[in-house]
Design a protein around this motif. Structure first.
Motif, PDB file in Angstrom:
ATOM      1  N   ALA A  72       1.227  11.978  -2.971  1.00 35.02           N
ATOM      2  CA  ALA A  72       3.010  11.900  -2.543  1.00 35.02           C
ATOM      3  C   ALA A  72       3.511  13.080  -2.886  1.00 35.02           C
ATOM      4  N   HIS A  73       3.179  13.453  -4.231  1.00 38.45           N
ATOM      5  CA  HIS A  73       4.158  14.414  -4.824  1.00 38.45           C
ATOM      6  C   HIS A  73       3.631  15.854  -4.487  1.00 38.45           C
ATOM      7  N   HIS A  74       2.147  16.036  -3.972  1.00 37.68           N
ATOM      8  CA  HIS A  74       1.873  17.006  -3.501  1.00 37.68           C
ATOM      9  C   HIS A  74       2.493  17.178  -1.894  1.00 37.68           C
ATOM     10  N   ARG A  75       2.530  16.206  -1.121  1.00 35.72           N
ATOM     11  CA  ARG A  75       3.115  16.293   0.141  1.00 35.72           C
ATOM     12  C   ARG A  75       4.589  16.734   0.231  1.00 35.72           C
ATOM     13  N   ASP A  78       0.763  -1.279   0.113  1.00 34.95           N
ATOM     14  CA  ASP A  78      -0.056  -0.125   0.037  1.00 34.95           C
ATOM     15  C   ASP A  78       0.880   1.185   0.206  1.00 34.95           C
ATOM     16  N   PRO A  79       0.594   2.300  -0.737  1.00 32.87           N
ATOM     17  CA  PRO A  79       1.378   3.398  -0.755  1.00 32.87           C
ATOM     18  C   PRO A  79       0.942   4.487   0.207  1.00 32.87           C
ATOM     19  N   VAL A  80      -0.170   4.381   0.694  1.00 31.03           N
ATOM     20  CA  VAL A  80      -0.851   5.395   1.553  1.00 31.03           C
ATOM     21  C   VAL A  80       0.178   5.368   2.985  1.00 31.03           C
ATOM     22  N   PRO A  81       0.684   4.392   3.628  1.00 29.34           N
ATOM     23  CA  PRO A  81       1.378   4.558   4.780  1.00 29.34           C
ATOM     24  C   PRO A  81       2.474   5.418   4.537  1.00 29.34           C
ATOM     25  N   TRP A  82       3.181   5.205   3.077  1.00 31.00           N
ATOM     26  CA  TRP A  82       4.316   6.041   2.781  1.00 31.00           C
ATOM     27  C   TRP A  82       4.094   7.580   2.543  1.00 31.00           C
ATOM     28  N   VAL A  83       2.902   7.779   1.993  1.00 29.56           N
ATOM     29  CA  VAL A  83       2.343   8.986   1.873  1.00 29.56           C
ATOM     30  C   VAL A  83       2.084   9.556   3.211  1.00 29.56           C
ATOM     31  N   ALA A 120       9.990   7.813  -2.937  1.00 30.08           N
ATOM     32  CA  ALA A 120      10.359   6.509  -3.441  1.00 30.08           C
ATOM     33  C   ALA A 120       9.786   5.144  -3.091  1.00 30.08           C
ATOM     34  N   GLU A 121       9.339   5.079  -1.861  1.00 24.69           N
ATOM     35  CA  GLU A 121       8.716   4.067  -1.557  1.00 24.69           C
ATOM     36  C   GLU A 121       7.150   4.366  -2.027  1.00 24.69           C
ATOM     37  N   ALA A 122       6.619   5.331  -1.747  1.00 26.49           N
ATOM     38  CA  ALA A 122       5.278   5.716  -2.196  1.00 26.49           C
ATOM     39  C   ALA A 122       5.034   5.464  -3.857  1.00 26.49           C
ATOM     40  N   ASP A 123       6.168   5.821  -4.597  1.00 26.49           N
ATOM     41  CA  ASP A 123       6.234   5.607  -5.902  1.00 26.49           C
ATOM     42  C   ASP A 123       6.268   4.239  -6.628  1.00 26.49           C
ATOM     43  N   ARG A 124       7.072   3.591  -5.778  1.00 24.43           N
ATOM     44  CA  ARG A 124       7.363   2.176  -5.955  1.00 24.43           C
ATOM     45  C   ARG A 124       5.924   1.462  -5.854  1.00 24.43           C
ATOM     46  N   GLY A 184      15.834  16.147   1.064  1.00 27.10           N
ATOM     47  CA  GLY A 184      14.457  16.109   1.576  1.00 27.10           C
ATOM     48  C   GLY A 184      14.283  14.723   1.717  1.00 27.10           C
ATOM     49  N   PRO A 185      12.764  14.174   1.887  1.00 33.38           N
ATOM     50  CA  PRO A 185      12.431  12.884   2.337  1.00 33.38           C
ATOM     51  C   PRO A 185      12.143  12.046   1.001  1.00 33.38           C
ATOM     52  N   TRP A 186      13.352  11.997   0.171  1.00 31.71           N
ATOM     53  CA  TRP A 186      13.126  11.418  -1.093  1.00 31.71           C
ATOM     54  C   TRP A 186      13.104   9.789  -1.097  1.00 31.71           C
ATOM     55  N   GLY A 187      13.500   9.197   0.130  1.00 30.78           N
ATOM     56  CA  GLY A 187      13.263   7.872   0.127  1.00 30.78           C
ATOM     57  C   GLY A 187      12.072   7.495   0.366  1.00 30.78           C
TER      58      GLY A 187
END
Length: 332
Positions: A173-176, A121-126, A161-165, A155-158
């Motif tokens: 994610a990108h708005h955050r 799920d991408p949401v926890p990373w978002v 990347a986890e959300a994008d993965r 920045g919080p790029w990692g």
């Protein structure tokens, strides 16, 4: 199509009727409709949007806690617990509440736990990415990672990347990430956000909402510049402003369906096209909005940005102007 001159309504569910029904139940303290809605949600973009909207409504209630009490092993409920905790932490941060740090830690723990029980799920990373904006000084190591491009800041790029993965080009994610960069700039010019928005848009495929990101940054630059200044009106008709609006129209709007589009994205696009004097194209976006609108960005074109009635008035005037340009002599 909303009839000419009709007053638009703000509805966080927008065109999503199923989400609207779940929100109505949630506001009365019932969680079964939310549970059913999330069980029926199969696409990540829709899952991300629905959990965000539901969390905003649930943050002032104990509905998610009640759900977890009944179903402690529910993965969607665990994700919603993280969503609600993050919403509460961000509200406390905006209000400079004394419990901000405590709520931040609680939200981080809930989000980390959700990432463990929902690994795809991408949401926890978002959620973790959203919390990064509270760490304005980048004290946490994960908030000062090296960027994927040398022209971008640390920045919080990692986390991104986890959300994008899990969901490539995830809109929230990108708005955050934008919000993190705004926080870094504090009250100054959001120069880093400008570069980031263009970098993200240029790498996005057709149909991606990331093509709208530069329009958000242009509004933020206008807001920080003070707004309501005659010189700043050139901000909207400059060649690069028109080019950004044109790209968002042709690379995002024309490659998506109504259900996929965020109301905020549609409002930013209609606003940008109207500001760039591209009235017939703006009229198409106003038609897609139907009876709905969001106060932002229209509020920033008013003397009192905190007055929703003034924002509504600017929206209605812009919609009328754009439709009149497209349909000269036509009936309302």
């Amino acid at each position: 199509m909303a009839r000419e001159g009709a007053r638009p309504a703000f509805d966080p569910a927008g065109h999503d009727a199923a989400l609207r029904a779940a929100l109505q139940d949630l506001r009365t303290g019932r969680w079964m409709s939310m549970r059913t809605l999330l069980a029926d949600t199969t696409q990540w973009w829709q899952w991300t949007r629905r959990t965000q909207v539901l969390a905003a409504a649930a943050a002032g209630t104990d509905v998610v806690r009640a759900w977890l009490a009944e179903e402690p092993d529910s993965v969607p409920a665990a994700v919603m617990r993280a969503r609600v905790a993050v919403e509460r932490a961000l509200r406390a941060h905006r209000e400079q509440h004394r419990r901000t740090h405590e709520l931040w830690v609680e939200a981080w723990d809930a989000s980390d736990g959700a990432a463990r029980v929902a690994p795809q799920d991408p949401v926890p990373w978002v959620c973790l990415l959203a919390l990064a904006q509270i760490d304005r000084d980048q004290r946490w190591e994960e908030h000062r990672a090296a960027p994927p491009d040398p022209m971008l800041p640390t920045g919080p790029w990692g986390l991104l990347a986890e959300a994008d993965r899990r969901d490539p080009f995830n809109r929230e994610a990108h708005h955050r990430m934008l919000q993190f960069l705004y926080a870094r700039a504090s009250s100054g010019r959001p120069t880093e956000a400008v570069g980031y928005a263009h970098w993200a848009a240029e790498s996005a495929p057709r149909g991606s909402a990331l093509h709208v990101l530069p329009l958000y940054v242009r509004v933020e630059r206008y807001r920080r510049g003070g707004g309501q200044d005659a010189a700043l009106d050139l901000h909207w008709v400059a060649e690069d402003a028109g080019r950004e609006a044109h790209r968002a129209l042709h690379l995002w709007f024309e490659h998506t369906h109504m259900a996929e589009r965020s109301l905020l994205d549609l409002n930013h696009l209609a606003h940008a096209l109207w500001g760039a004097l591209q009235f017939p194209d703006a009229a198409r976006v106003f038609d897609a909005l139907g009876p709905y609108y969001t106060a932002v960005p229209w509020a920033y074109r008013t003397p009192q940005p905190g007055d929703p009635a003034q924002a509504t008035e600017v929206f209605v005037q812009a919609r009328t102007r754009c439709r009149a340009a497209r349909d000269p002599g036509g009936r309302p």
